[in-house]
Enzyme design. Sequence first.
Site, PDB file in Angstrom:
ATOM      1  N   SER A 191      31.500  43.287  39.358  1.00 54.70           N
ATOM      2  CA  SER A 191      30.455  42.267  39.237  1.00 54.70           C
ATOM      3  C   SER A 191      29.120  42.789  39.774  1.00 54.70           C
ATOM      4  O   SER A 191      29.069  43.677  40.634  1.00 54.70           O
ATOM      5  CB  SER A 191      30.833  41.009  40.028  1.00 54.70           C
ATOM      6  OG  SER A 191      32.067  40.493  39.596  1.00 54.70           O
TER       7      SER A 191
HETATM    8  N1  SAH Z   1      36.221  41.155  41.724  1.00 49.66           N
HETATM    9  C1  SAH Z   1      36.096  42.348  40.877  1.00 49.66           C
HETATM   10  C2  SAH Z   1      35.464  42.097  39.525  1.00 49.66           C
HETATM   11  C3  SAH Z   1      36.233  41.177  38.707  1.00 49.66           C
HETATM   12  S1  SAH Z   1      36.189  41.388  36.956  1.00 49.66           S
HETATM   13  C4  SAH Z   1      35.343  43.448  41.587  1.00 49.66           C
HETATM   14  O1  SAH Z   1      34.849  43.240  42.692  1.00 49.66           O
HETATM   15  O2  SAH Z   1      35.281  44.552  41.024  1.00 49.66           O
HETATM   16  C5  SAH Z   1      37.503  40.206  36.650  1.00 49.66           C
HETATM   17  C6  SAH Z   1      38.890  40.734  36.916  1.00 49.66           C
HETATM   18  O3  SAH Z   1      39.806  39.644  36.743  1.00 49.66           O
HETATM   19  C7  SAH Z   1      39.344  41.822  35.943  1.00 49.66           C
HETATM   20  O4  SAH Z   1      39.794  42.933  36.651  1.00 49.66           O
HETATM   21  C8  SAH Z   1      40.473  41.145  35.158  1.00 49.66           C
HETATM   22  O5  SAH Z   1      41.492  42.052  34.755  1.00 49.66           O
HETATM   23  C9  SAH Z   1      40.994  40.146  36.179  1.00 49.66           C
HETATM   24  N2  SAH Z   1      41.750  39.011  35.627  1.00 49.66           N
HETATM   25  C10 SAH Z   1      41.546  38.337  34.463  1.00 49.66           C
HETATM   26  N3  SAH Z   1      42.451  37.341  34.326  1.00 49.66           N
HETATM   27  C11 SAH Z   1      43.250  37.378  35.432  1.00 49.66           C
HETATM   28  C12 SAH Z   1      44.365  36.617  35.878  1.00 49.66           C
HETATM   29  N4  SAH Z   1      44.885  35.604  35.159  1.00 49.66           N
HETATM   30  N5  SAH Z   1      44.931  36.942  37.082  1.00 49.66           N
HETATM   31  C13 SAH Z   1      44.434  37.966  37.833  1.00 49.66           C
HETATM   32  N6  SAH Z   1      43.383  38.729  37.458  1.00 49.66           N
HETATM   33  C14 SAH Z   1      42.798  38.444  36.273  1.00 49.66           C
END
Ligand code: SAH
Length: 220
Positions: A69
């Site tokens: 992010s």
């Molecule tokens: N917090 C992260 C960025 C998040 S991007 C950082 O600091 O880098 C969103 C993430 O959510 C992605 O890695 C995606 O694979 C994950 N994601 C999407 N749906 C999800 C779910 N149902 N459970 C867990 N993770 C999920």
Amino acid sequence: MTATRLTDTYRHQGLRRKLTELLRQKGIMDESVLNAIFTVPRHYFFDSSFLEFAYEDKAFPIGSGQTISQPYTVAFQSELLKVSPHMRVLEIGTGSGYQACILAEMGAKVYTIERQKLLFDKTKDLLPKMNFRIRPFYGDGYKGLPAHAPFDRILITAAAPNIPNELLSQLKVGGVMVVPVGEDVQTMYRLERSSETEFISEKHGMFRFVPMLSDKAKDI
Ligand code: SAH
């Protein structure tokens, strides 16, 4: 992983100081958030060839179609969450692990869930090198972690189509959840659990996240 990538130089620290000041100008006021942004080396979460992008206030691809992010978004969500030392925080969407480290640097004990196996494996190997109290889990964030609930704070870092009820039930009374809700663009919600059955809901502007996917965790 190269030695260069996990080396923090004065140059990196200087870039972080500038980034921290930029976030302050953009309205972030919580000193514990600003201090965490200044302290955690964001370039550790990048592949070494992309280090020069690590301290721009931008999201960046981290593989498997996902992004780390934007620093402003990380800071904004962390500020809304109002984290104090020793709180138990659940993060949905581990991704690179950067947001989890920001929360841990603020003193939280962080539980974080990722549904993509490749990202999970990569980040699980990186996190122990950071010396934070973070427990990574591979699975579907919609289910949360009932065995470890209730949590003081829950942070969702992917776009949820609606507010996930199962996760609300894993929040302590007095606890706070921050979640971006919507499809193409999302409204940032802050929900405070004021009693067993009541939540105080606030909206905090529009953001863009990758989608939170509902099918079970799978390899990609
Ligand atoms: N917090 C992260 C960025 C998040 S991007 C950082 O600091 O880098 C969103 C993430 O959510 C992605 O890695 C995606 O694979 C994950 N994601 C999407 N749906 C999800 C779910 N149902 N459970 C867990 N993770 C999920």
